[in-house]
Enzyme design. Structure first.
Site, PDB file in Angstrom:
ATOM      1  N   LYS A  11       0.858  -1.189   0.000  1.00  0.00           N
ATOM      2  CA  LYS A  11       0.000   0.000   0.000  1.00  0.00           C
ATOM      3  C   LYS A  11       0.891   1.235   0.000  1.00  0.00           C
ATOM      4  O   LYS A  11       1.807   1.355   0.808  1.00  0.00           O
ATOM      5  CB  LYS A  11      -0.888  -0.012   1.253  1.00  0.00           C
ATOM      6  CG  LYS A  11      -2.107   0.872   1.147  1.00  0.00           C
ATOM      7  CD  LYS A  11      -3.088   0.383   0.094  1.00  0.00           C
ATOM      8  CE  LYS A  11      -4.450   0.062   0.670  1.00  0.00           C
ATOM      9  NZ  LYS A  11      -5.324  -0.556  -0.336  1.00  0.00           N
ATOM     10  N   THR A  57      -3.380  -5.611   0.541  1.00  0.00           N
ATOM     11  CA  THR A  57      -2.821  -4.268   0.751  1.00  0.00           C
ATOM     12  C   THR A  57      -3.669  -3.505   1.769  1.00  0.00           C
ATOM     13  O   THR A  57      -3.161  -2.664   2.508  1.00  0.00           O
ATOM     14  CB  THR A  57      -2.692  -3.476  -0.569  1.00  0.00           C
ATOM     15  OG1 THR A  57      -3.981  -3.113  -1.039  1.00  0.00           O
ATOM     16  CG2 THR A  57      -1.944  -4.265  -1.631  1.00  0.00           C
ATOM     17  N   ASP A  58      -4.941  -3.836   1.851  1.00  0.00           N
ATOM     18  CA  ASP A  58      -5.775  -3.206   2.881  1.00  0.00           C
ATOM     19  C   ASP A  58      -5.311  -3.628   4.277  1.00  0.00           C
ATOM     20  O   ASP A  58      -5.280  -2.815   5.205  1.00  0.00           O
ATOM     21  CB  ASP A  58      -7.255  -3.557   2.687  1.00  0.00           C
ATOM     22  CG  ASP A  58      -8.116  -2.770   3.659  1.00  0.00           C
ATOM     23  OD1 ASP A  58      -8.256  -1.549   3.459  1.00  0.00           O
ATOM     24  OD2 ASP A  58      -8.591  -3.361   4.657  1.00  0.00           O
ATOM     25  N   PHE A 159      31.269  28.595 -12.262  1.00  0.00           N
ATOM     26  CA  PHE A 159      31.381  27.388 -13.094  1.00  0.00           C
ATOM     27  C   PHE A 159      32.237  27.732 -14.291  1.00  0.00           C
ATOM     28  O   PHE A 159      31.805  28.458 -15.186  1.00  0.00           O
ATOM     29  CB  PHE A 159      29.985  26.883 -13.521  1.00  0.00           C
ATOM     30  CG  PHE A 159      30.042  25.544 -14.194  1.00  0.00           C
ATOM     31  CD1 PHE A 159      30.562  24.431 -13.534  1.00  0.00           C
ATOM     32  CD2 PHE A 159      29.596  25.382 -15.496  1.00  0.00           C
ATOM     33  CE1 PHE A 159      30.635  23.197 -14.156  1.00  0.00           C
ATOM     34  CE2 PHE A 159      29.658  24.153 -16.126  1.00  0.00           C
ATOM     35  CZ  PHE A 159      30.183  23.049 -15.453  1.00  0.00           C
ATOM     36  N   ARG A 176      27.681  33.463 -10.157  1.00  0.00           N
ATOM     37  CA  ARG A 176      26.355  33.104 -10.677  1.00  0.00           C
ATOM     38  C   ARG A 176      25.412  32.833  -9.512  1.00  0.00           C
ATOM     39  O   ARG A 176      25.835  32.692  -8.357  1.00  0.00           O
ATOM     40  CB  ARG A 176      26.430  31.883 -11.589  1.00  0.00           C
ATOM     41  CG  ARG A 176      26.849  30.613 -10.877  1.00  0.00           C
ATOM     42  CD  ARG A 176      26.752  29.370 -11.761  1.00  0.00           C
ATOM     43  NE  ARG A 176      27.118  28.178 -11.004  1.00  0.00           N
ATOM     44  CZ  ARG A 176      27.036  26.935 -11.463  1.00  0.00           C
ATOM     45  NH1 ARG A 176      26.615  26.705 -12.694  1.00  0.00           N
ATOM     46  NH2 ARG A 176      27.372  25.908 -10.705  1.00  0.00           N
ATOM     47  N   VAL A 227      28.319  22.338  -8.784  1.00  0.00           N
ATOM     48  CA  VAL A 227      27.404  21.563  -7.932  1.00  0.00           C
ATOM     49  C   VAL A 227      28.103  20.263  -7.526  1.00  0.00           C
ATOM     50  O   VAL A 227      27.997  19.804  -6.384  1.00  0.00           O
ATOM     51  CB  VAL A 227      26.092  21.267  -8.693  1.00  0.00           C
ATOM     52  CG1 VAL A 227      25.187  20.358  -7.884  1.00  0.00           C
ATOM     53  CG2 VAL A 227      25.377  22.569  -9.046  1.00  0.00           C
ATOM     54  N   GLN A 228      28.844  19.686  -8.474  1.00  0.00           N
ATOM     55  CA  GLN A 228      29.531  18.425  -8.222  1.00  0.00           C
ATOM     56  C   GLN A 228      30.419  18.518  -6.983  1.00  0.00           C
ATOM     57  O   GLN A 228      30.373  17.669  -6.088  1.00  0.00           O
ATOM     58  CB  GLN A 228      30.418  18.061  -9.444  1.00  0.00           C
ATOM     59  CG  GLN A 228      29.683  17.517 -10.649  1.00  0.00           C
ATOM     60  CD  GLN A 228      29.202  18.574 -11.636  1.00  0.00           C
ATOM     61  OE1 GLN A 228      28.948  19.720 -11.261  1.00  0.00           O
ATOM     62  NE2 GLN A 228      29.032  18.202 -12.891  1.00  0.00           N
ATOM     63  N   ASN A 254      20.081  21.495 -10.851  1.00  0.00           N
ATOM     64  CA  ASN A 254      20.645  22.854 -10.951  1.00  0.00           C
ATOM     65  C   ASN A 254      19.564  23.723 -11.578  1.00  0.00           C
ATOM     66  O   ASN A 254      19.281  23.611 -12.770  1.00  0.00           O
ATOM     67  CB  ASN A 254      21.920  22.805 -11.811  1.00  0.00           C
ATOM     68  CG  ASN A 254      22.688  24.120 -11.774  1.00  0.00           C
ATOM     69  OD1 ASN A 254      22.293  25.056 -11.070  1.00  0.00           O
ATOM     70  ND2 ASN A 254      23.769  24.190 -12.526  1.00  0.00           N
ATOM     71  N   HIS A 256      18.238  26.787 -13.067  1.00  0.00           N
ATOM     72  CA  HIS A 256      18.927  27.899 -13.729  1.00  0.00           C
ATOM     73  C   HIS A 256      18.139  29.214 -13.659  1.00  0.00           C
ATOM     74  O   HIS A 256      16.907  29.225 -13.704  1.00  0.00           O
ATOM     75  CB  HIS A 256      19.177  27.558 -15.200  1.00  0.00           C
ATOM     76  CG  HIS A 256      19.909  26.256 -15.386  1.00  0.00           C
ATOM     77  ND1 HIS A 256      21.161  26.020 -14.860  1.00  0.00           N
ATOM     78  CD2 HIS A 256      19.560  25.107 -16.029  1.00  0.00           C
ATOM     79  CE1 HIS A 256      21.551  24.798 -15.174  1.00  0.00           C
ATOM     80  NE2 HIS A 256      20.595  24.215 -15.879  1.00  0.00           N
TER      81      HIS A 256
HETATM   82  O1  LIG Z   1      27.717  23.158 -11.358  1.00  0.00           O
HETATM   83  C1  LIG Z   1      27.502  22.875 -12.556  1.00  0.00           C
HETATM   84  N1  LIG Z   1      27.809  21.647 -13.032  1.00  0.00           N
HETATM   85  C2  LIG Z   1      27.608  21.282 -14.319  1.00  0.00           C
HETATM   86  O2  LIG Z   1      27.922  20.143 -14.730  1.00  0.00           O
HETATM   87  C3  LIG Z   1      27.038  22.249 -15.183  1.00  0.00           C
HETATM   88  N2  LIG Z   1      26.685  22.232 -16.493  1.00  0.00           N
HETATM   89  C4  LIG Z   1      26.135  23.443 -16.772  1.00  0.00           C
HETATM   90  O3  LIG Z   1      25.681  23.784 -17.905  1.00  0.00           O
HETATM   91  N3  LIG Z   1      26.133  24.242 -15.657  1.00  0.00           N
HETATM   92  C5  LIG Z   1      26.693  23.521 -14.656  1.00  0.00           C
HETATM   93  N4  LIG Z   1      26.924  23.803 -13.360  1.00  0.00           N
END
Ligand SMILES: O=c1[nH]c(=O)c2[nH]c(=O)[nH]c2[nH]1
Length: 301
Positions: A11, A57-58, A159, A176, A227-228, A254, A256
């Site tokens: 459920k 599931t009940d 970036f 950014r 971000v990575q 991400n 934008h």
């Molecule tokens: O932090 C980022 N990682 C990416 O892999 C990526 N690719 C992108 O277009 N912008 C960003 N920003």
């Protein structure tokens, strides 16, 4: 000719609210959504129309309510484990129980500068999500996490230095906007059973608040190169803060915000260092994910 190679059932979206009335007159509330999925000797329901082994599931839904009445529902790691353990100990033909508990926010109101005894507000869609998988003779695997935590920083993110070729349009940037909706998870070293889960219940709330704090503080304070890299730093810090956690996962969109060229209107400057008005994009979005595992951690079940 054909074989049933995957089967589980249960459920989903069982909604539940529990109140705790304290001796001092205050009340605590918990609202959650539960999903239970069972595996075991159940194939004949699919292949031979034989439902003899099907715990309806009940029934699973009713069990969630009964267990919530009989046992604590917090921390969610405990409640998910109680449910998983219950399904295995009650039904010998069920071998694996997957239980997901999503806790919704009810934050206590402040009235006249004081915490109100019984009034709460939903201040955000962030949830705390726990998945417990109870496997017969293999203990309980628990993954705790955060979902839906929306964050934005207006600077302190870059970036640049990324691969360029004939498909590349994106300019490099040293300043950014960075915005994401955090989905983070941390996998605990396997528990031998419910008793071991119960041994240190405070660790679950502590880990959640540490992971949340690390996520927010790292996001805010790091001058992020990507971000990575930011998510990797967060993961390392969570592994350092919570010794029993073996791996940390992040999934970060991400989100934008595009600059808008307004020079067509009386030469208005609104790009680069002059950018003030942006267009938030709902899609497409980047999606960056990782799992960071402690060295020497036991493999995931
Ligand atoms: O932090 C980022 N990682 C990416 O892999 C990526 N690719 C992108 O277009 N912008 C960003 N920003």
């Amino acid at each position: 000719m054909a074989t049933l190679s995957y089967a589980r059932y249960g459920k989903d979206n069982v909604r539940l609210y529990k109140v705790q009335r304290n001796d001092d007159g205050t009340q605590d509330v918990t609202e959650m959504t539960v999903c239970t999925l069972l595996e075991g000797d159940i194939a004949e329901s699919w292949t031979k129309s034989d439902n003899a082994n099907i715990v309806a599931t009940d029934t699973q839904k009713q069990t969630v309510y009964i267990m919530a009445k009989l046992h604590p529902v917090t921390p969610p790691e405990l409640f998910a484990s109680i449910l998983g353990d219950h399904f295995l100990s009650t039904y010998s033909h069920i071998h694996v129980a997957h239980v997901t508990v999503t806790v919704h926010k009810w934050t206590r109101m402040e009235v006249d500068g004081k915490p109100h005894p019984h009034s709460f507000m939903r201040d955000g869609v962030e949830t705390r999500v726990v998945e417990a998988v109870a496997r017969r003779n293999k203990g309980i695997a628990i993954r705790s996490g955060i979902k839906g935590l929306l964050v934005l920083k207006s600077t302190g993110s870059q970036f640049w230095g990324f691969h360029r070729d004939e498909f590349t349009r994106l300019p490099e940037t040293r300043d950014r906007i960075l915005s994401t909706e955090v989905e983070a998870g941390w996998n605990w070293r396997n528990f031998s059973g419910l008793d071991e889960v119960k041994k240190d219940l405070s660790a679950f709330n502590q880990a959640w608040s540490d992971a949340r704090k690390i996520t927010l503080e790292t996001f805010a304070t790091e001058n992020s190169p990507s971000v990575q890299n930011t998510m990797y730093l967060m993961s390392e810090k969570i592994l350092a803060a919570v010794p029993r956690v073996e791996s940390v996962e992040y999934s970060l969109p991400n989100k934008h915000y595009f600059e808008i060229d307004l020079s067509w209107y009386k030469g208005l400057k609104n790009t680069g260092a002059d950018a003030e008005v942006y267009a938030p994009q709902s899609d497409p979005n980047g999606l960056i994910q990782c799992t960071v595992t402690r060295k020497g951690a036991s493999p995931k079940l």
